[in-house]
Design a protein around this motif. Structure first.
Motif, PDB file in Angstrom:
ATOM      1  N   ALA A 184      -2.673 -51.343  40.614  1.00 11.85           N
ATOM      2  CA  ALA A 184      -0.902 -51.564  40.139  1.00 11.85           C
ATOM      3  C   ALA A 184      -0.722 -51.661  42.158  1.00 11.85           C
ATOM      4  N   ALA A 185      -0.921 -50.621  42.432  1.00 10.65           N
ATOM      5  CA  ALA A 185      -0.610 -51.240  44.280  1.00 10.65           C
ATOM      6  C   ALA A 185      -0.682 -52.144  45.114  1.00 10.65           C
ATOM      7  N   THR A 188      -2.015 -40.099  33.332  1.00 13.42           N
ATOM      8  CA  THR A 188      -1.355 -38.841  34.055  1.00 13.42           C
ATOM      9  C   THR A 188      -0.650 -37.295  33.467  1.00 13.42           C
ATOM     10  N   ALA A 234      -7.394 -43.409  35.789  1.00 15.66           N
ATOM     11  CA  ALA A 234      -6.316 -43.401  35.642  1.00 15.66           C
ATOM     12  C   ALA A 234      -5.903 -43.916  37.371  1.00 15.66           C
ATOM     13  N   ALA A 235      -6.685 -43.129  38.697  1.00 20.24           N
ATOM     14  CA  ALA A 235      -6.154 -43.124  39.749  1.00 20.24           C
ATOM     15  C   ALA A 235      -6.659 -45.093  40.039  1.00 20.24           C
ATOM     16  N   CYS A 265      -9.989 -54.500  34.980  1.00 23.18           N
ATOM     17  CA  CYS A 265      -9.522 -53.177  34.601  1.00 23.18           C
ATOM     18  C   CYS A 265      -8.707 -53.365  32.824  1.00 23.18           C
ATOM     19  N   ALA A 325       0.551 -49.966  36.180  1.00 24.17           N
ATOM     20  CA  ALA A 325       1.590 -48.410  36.861  1.00 24.17           C
ATOM     21  C   ALA A 325       1.841 -47.311  35.028  1.00 24.17           C
ATOM     22  N   PHE A 371      -5.827 -48.057  38.078  1.00 22.43           N
ATOM     23  CA  PHE A 371      -5.288 -48.213  37.607  1.00 22.43           C
ATOM     24  C   PHE A 371      -3.915 -48.129  38.915  1.00 22.43           C
ATOM     25  N   LEU A 372      -3.583 -47.340  38.961  1.00 23.43           N
ATOM     26  CA  LEU A 372      -2.556 -46.879  39.745  1.00 23.43           C
ATOM     27  C   LEU A 372      -2.599 -47.515  41.671  1.00 23.43           C
ATOM     28  N   GLY A 407      -1.249 -46.229  34.057  1.00 23.18           N
ATOM     29  CA  GLY A 407      -2.027 -45.133  35.067  1.00 23.18           C
ATOM     30  C   GLY A 407      -1.516 -43.511  34.371  1.00 23.18           C
ATOM     31  N   ALA A 408       0.571 -43.839  34.878  1.00 23.69           N
ATOM     32  CA  ALA A 408       1.658 -42.583  34.497  1.00 23.69           C
ATOM     33  C   ALA A 408       1.588 -42.244  33.291  1.00 23.69           C
TER      34      ALA A 408
END
Length: 342
Positions: free
Chosen positions: A91-92, A43, A84-85, A108, A36, A87-88, A39-40
């Motif tokens: 993470a979820a 972003t 980025a999407a 990843c 995350a 990775f996020l 990914g942030a």
């Protein structure tokens, strides 16, 4: 077989086949944080590019799917947007302790490690190193590169040992440890289908890459150097070169395709993440071919028709893998031999 965990009684074969074992929850939590975080970071670079660019927010949204409308001042490209999407989203899934998220996180991590090693090779060039000192964004770019390496090493260090195979803790009543559940018959069949689709796409991309390198006059050594040396691009933008994305995707097709064909471990997470990224990039290609009127001219030559067939297969194959990888097979029955039956 019955396994007692405290006051809860688990009668499922081999334990929970959807969620990771409790002993791996700490590793999953750390991995989710690092994924995350990176990914942030991607972003944030995207948002900065939108703010500093000449276009509006709507121009950027249109550029997500229409390459012709993408602002030229963007510091990251569509590959980074998709990552980025990815990775996020990964993470979820890791936060939810989904067992299939392990392979997605490892994918990843390995990809981010390859990006970091490419940048490390580029830093061997003195002129490229000087750009980090003279460019106003050089410090932030170097910090992001360093963060990528830290995240890659941390994710791999946490998730590689978090396998569901190997020695398992004995139950409270002293019974022998339960074997880890292996994929069921339906899951193995779907995995092999995805593997074949990936391998065929890898062969197609290999053929087109060899053809493009030969026709353009670019030697194989120069092409490989552009893929593995970050200084060749000549800019500090986080967007990777086309050579790197092409070779990395080709290698991913072959490695993930081979693992999926073996169907001995759950690789659905990695298949889902990579196929989703490729599907997004293929959709952008289709939009570009549409707005440039290539569809009406493609069948005038055998080469154009073959290219359109490749794009159509890529679109269909990646869509199929996304659908199949999201499926959930029947509950397996684990046995000491390591195989399973529905």
């Amino acid at each position: 077989m019955v396994m007692r965990d405290g006051d809860a009684l688990d009668v499922r074969p081999g334990g929970d086949r959807i969620r990771a074992a409790p002993r791996h929850h700490a590793a999953y939590g750390s991995t989710a944080f690092f994924l995350a975080l990176y990914g942030a970071a991607l972003t944030a670079w995207t948002v900065y590019g939108i703010v500093q660019g000449d276009g509006s927010l709507w121009d950027f949204v249109e550029g997500l799917f229409n390459p012709g409308a993408s602002p030229a001042s963007q510091l990251v490209g569509p590959y980074e947007w998709a990552l980025a999407a990815a990775f996020l989203a990964t993470a979820a899934l890791v936060v939810a302790h989904r067992r299939s998220a392990r392979s997605a996180a490892l994918f990843c991590g390995f990809f981010l490690l390859a990006v970091s090693l490419r940048e490390a090779v580029g830093l061997c060039d003195a002129a490229y190193r000087d750009q980090y000192a003279t460019d106003p964004l050089g410090g932030w770019a170097l910090a992001t590169r360093t963060l990528g390496l830290v995240v890659a090493v941390a994710v791999l260090a946490k998730m590689l040992p978090a396998a569901e195979t190997g020695r398992r803790a004995r139950s409270a009543d002293g019974a022998p440890p339960l074997p880890a559940p292996s994929p069921g018959a339906r899951e193995r069949r779907l995995s092999r289908i995805c593997g074949v689709l990936f391998l065929l796409m890898g062969l197609a991309r290999l053929a087109w890459t060899a053809r493009n390198v030969t026709d353009s006059g670019t030697g194989a050594v120069r092409y490989l150097r552009s893929a593995v040396d970050g200084s060749v691009l000549g800019t500090l933008n986080l967007a990777t070169s086309a050579e790197f994305t092409t070779l990395s995707s080709m290698l991913s097709f072959f490695v993930l395709g081979a693992l999926a064909c073996r169907a001995r471990r759950d690789v659905r997470g990695a298949l889902l993440v990579f196929s989703a990224v490729e599907l997004y990039l293929t959709v952008r290609t289709v939009v570009w071919l549409t707005v440039t009127d290539f569809f009406n001219q493609s069948f005038e030559t055998p080469e154009g028709a073959l290219y359109m067939a490749t794009v159509a297969y890529d679109l269909a194959a990646m869509t199929s893998v996304v659908v199949l990888a999201r499926g959930r097979g029947e509950a397996p029955v684990a046995d000491p031999a390591g195989d399973s039956a529905p």
